[in-house]
Design an enzyme around this catalytic site. Sequence first.
Site, PDB file in Angstrom:
ATOM      1  N   VAL A 122      41.272  29.895 -39.346  1.00  0.00           N
ATOM      2  CA  VAL A 122      40.230  30.826 -39.271  1.00  0.00           C
ATOM      3  C   VAL A 122      39.290  30.418 -40.252  1.00  0.00           C
ATOM      4  O   VAL A 122      38.133  30.329 -40.327  1.00  0.00           O
ATOM      5  CB  VAL A 122      40.597  32.381 -39.144  1.00  0.00           C
ATOM      6  CG1 VAL A 122      39.394  33.222 -39.561  1.00  0.00           C
ATOM      7  CG2 VAL A 122      41.207  32.557 -37.856  1.00  0.00           C
ATOM      8  N   GLU A 123      39.920  30.424 -41.553  1.00  0.00           N
ATOM      9  CA  GLU A 123      39.449  30.258 -42.802  1.00  0.00           C
ATOM     10  C   GLU A 123      38.689  28.854 -42.965  1.00  0.00           C
ATOM     11  O   GLU A 123      37.316  29.026 -43.351  1.00  0.00           O
ATOM     12  CB  GLU A 123      40.238  30.501 -44.097  1.00  0.00           C
ATOM     13  CG  GLU A 123      40.777  32.018 -44.031  1.00  0.00           C
ATOM     14  CD  GLU A 123      39.545  32.927 -44.295  1.00  0.00           C
ATOM     15  OE1 GLU A 123      38.563  32.475 -45.112  1.00  0.00           O
ATOM     16  OE2 GLU A 123      39.719  34.017 -44.214  1.00  0.00           O
ATOM     17  N   THR A 124      39.105  27.851 -42.603  1.00  0.00           N
ATOM     18  CA  THR A 124      38.353  26.569 -42.895  1.00  0.00           C
ATOM     19  C   THR A 124      38.764  25.527 -42.132  1.00  0.00           C
ATOM     20  O   THR A 124      38.708  24.165 -42.488  1.00  0.00           O
ATOM     21  CB  THR A 124      39.039  25.986 -44.288  1.00  0.00           C
ATOM     22  OG1 THR A 124      40.416  25.851 -44.262  1.00  0.00           O
ATOM     23  CG2 THR A 124      38.721  27.005 -45.439  1.00  0.00           C
TER      24      THR A 124
END
Length: 331
Positions: A122-124
């Site tokens: 989700v983040e990167t």
Amino acid sequence: MIKAWLNALLVIGLSLSSVQSSAGLPDSPQVQEFMARMVAEHRFDKPTLQRWLGQAEIKDSILSAMAKPAEAKPWYEYRKIFLTDERIAGGVKFWHDHAGILSQVEQRYGVPASIIVAIIGVETRYGQNVGKYRVIDALATLGFAYPKRSEFFLKELENFLLLCREQNIDPLQPVGSYAGAMGMPQFMPSSYRSYAADFDGDRFKDIWRNPADAIASVANYFAQHQWRPGETVVLPVVAKTPAYRALLGNDLKLDQTVAQIEAAGVWMPSYLSRSAPAKLLAYQTEQGEELWLGLNNFFVITRYNRSALYARAVFELSEAIKIRYQAIPMP
């Protein structure tokens, strides 16, 4: 070696942001007060601080991004950002590539590999998109030119300068998100200083390009925020009467119990302890409203990003990745 890859990150960040509108940091009383505090409380050298902050830039694009966060979308639009076949497949590959590390980390911290993988996804996108802004620009912009949350971001700028000193990093080099989050897991500087882990023992907590450190850092963050191994995270529920609406709210606190929610006419599975802290959540779909029950581990996820949308996206992505990972043999 550290300087070499940080220089590479700087070149990438500058090339991506060269066309953005920006301005130097103003010589304001707020900037002078910040530097004076860093000198008095942390014994920084004032001329060095002046050099660093003198090269920081206020970015209009950062202020614009803060004005339209993805968390403002309804669930059915937000979900489409993260629950994609590409991101699920990427999670399976990341898990296969780092299966040994993920297994060790899961055993050490008690946090499921699927959750760790989903967070990084989700983040990167598993380290593919760690951000394009210099961290010092992001934090200076939001600290000195975004009054709504100035106090928070100035504290993060303080922590950023401290971690750079602790890890021997040039503050002008790291790049991250428009909010100043860094590396594969997108840690804010304060989170880095509190929870980043040196899993391979090389004395550098490398969340930028070392998957072992990034994976262990996410797990440590969750463990320190009281993740409970084996417990239910979140589940759909059904209301039998309209009384449940009195329990809905925008806060993210476990200030209800399973019994209280059940008493408002919401069906609960029998295996849940009626005294367990919980929260009734409503999500907007294209067909109408969905009710879900968030439990302790759900709210541990919200400590990473204080959004019920984010926490559900992480959970659903983790489940989708786990199902496909278990179905596909390791190459």
